[in-house]
Write an enzyme that holds these catalytic residues in place. Structure first.
Site, PDB file in Angstrom:
ATOM      1  N   GLY A   1       4.674   1.182  -0.154  1.00 29.60           N
ATOM      2  CA  GLY A   1       5.408   0.827  -1.357  1.00 29.60           C
ATOM      3  C   GLY A   1       5.574  -0.658  -1.557  1.00 29.60           C
TER       4      GLY A   1
ATOM      5  N   ASP B   1      -1.807  -4.229 -10.682  1.00 26.05           N
ATOM      6  CA  ASP B   1      -1.609  -4.758 -12.029  1.00 26.05           C
ATOM      7  C   ASP B   1      -0.498  -4.005 -12.751  1.00 26.05           C
ATOM      8  OD1 ASP B   1      -3.779  -6.429 -11.502  1.00 26.05           O
ATOM      9  OD2 ASP B   1      -5.206  -4.971 -12.283  1.00 26.05           O
TER      10      ASP B   1
ATOM     11  N   GLY C   1       0.815  -1.203   0.000  1.00 26.25           N
ATOM     12  CA  GLY C   1       0.000   0.000   0.000  1.00 26.25           C
ATOM     13  C   GLY C   1       0.852   1.257   0.000  1.00 26.25           C
TER      14      GLY C   1
END
Length: 310
Positions: free
Chosen positions: A221, A248, A218
């Site tokens: 990183g 993605d 998140g």
């Protein structure tokens, strides 16, 4: 050529509202529909980066036809395998006020043994010219938890590196097949290993068979535990926006790095830049080009983002 496999593709429908308020009526300010599913999102990002990619997925009914039409419209090469069931839809509501996204995911159609065999044969044919195989997303009803492991095994026999982005039993089964990279998030790491510490969990998954683990943490990183060492890469600053699809884009950057032969620090810097740019875009599979080019690693003199050994 980077081959992406999406076993549970979708038509992603996004509504944008000024503010999402439960138990009330909303006026939609923007509506969009595009082919989706994690592997399709990866292919869309790779295509936008100018890299050769082919998306492999199931297609069923009118929804599947809409998925195919969108891929055609955007010039994304694909090999779609027909199913008797209707392809699923996802529905996302983006709150412009907070930047939050609320997502509703359908389960997807049941896949028969013959349909699964047809998709595996399609992947096997593409492995001949593949530089990377990306396996992403949930499994539709009817497929075994070992589905990704089967495809990973075929890629290993063909000498093609594999990136696996899955969760739960498909992730655990896939790890046993020895993928080159897995990309869980923090909760998926903990679920797969029972370990709350991301570093310990990543090391455990490497011991279980994955050659490298890149964990999305998140706002903190990325954590990468690789054969070349352990690295962390942090975004330059917290950003408001739609986080759908940011993971993605991390996978796309890693696939691009394997395809072009860059180092792990460069791959992670690129992944942070691309995922940050995705948060600034309205929909999954897209990224804000200005943000990406500002943050993307450069051969020399690059300042942000900077991966560092952990």
């Amino acid at each position: 050529m980077i081959v992406t496999v999406t076993l549970n593709p979708a038509l992603d429908i996004t509504h944008t509202v000024a503010s999402l308020v439960p138990h009330s009526s909303h006026r939609v300010t923007d509506v969009a529909a595009q082919a989706g599913g994690k592997g399709v999102n990866v292919a869309r990002v790779l295509h936008a980066l100018g890299l050769p990619t082919v998306a492999v997925a199931f297609r069923g009914g009118l929804t599947g036809a809409a998925v195919a039409a969108d891929l055609d419209r955007h010039g994304i090469a694909h090999r779609l395998v027909d199913t008797a069931g209707e392809s699923r839809r996802t529905f996302t509501v983006v709150d412009l006020g907070s930047g939050d996204a609320t997502v509703f995911n359908e389960a997807g159609p049941a896949v028969s043994g013959a349909e699964w065999q047809a998709l595996r044969e399609q992947v096997h044919r593409l492995l001949t010219g593949a530089s990377v195989l990306v396996l992403s997303g949930s499994l539709p009803p009817g497929l075994p938890d070992t589905a990704y492991a089967q495809l990973a095994g075929a890629a290993a026999r063909a000498g093609v590196p594999v990136i696996l982005d899955a969760a739960g039993p498909p992730l655990r089964a896939g790890v046993a097949a020895g993928p080159d990279v897995i990309k869980p998030n923090a909760s998926e790491l903990a679920e797969a290993t029972g370990l709350p510490d991301p570093l310990a969990a990543a090391e455990a998954l490497r011991a279980a068979g994955a050659r490298a683990v890149v964990a999305s943490l998140g706002p903190a990183g990325l954590l990468a535990v690789t054969p070349d060492g352990t690295f962390r890469a942090e975004p330059p600053a917290p950003l408001a926006g739609n986080p759908t699809g940011a993971g993605d884009s991390v996978v796309a950057a890693i696939a691009a790095g394997i395809h072009t032969g860059t180092s792990w620090p460069h791959r992670l810097a690129d992944a942070v830049a691309l995922s940050t740019a995705t948060v600034k875009a309205p929909r999954a599979g897209q990224f804000d080009a200005d943000t990406y080019h500002r943050l993307a690693p450069r051969p020399a003199g690059s300042r942000t983002p900077t991966p560092h050994p952990s």
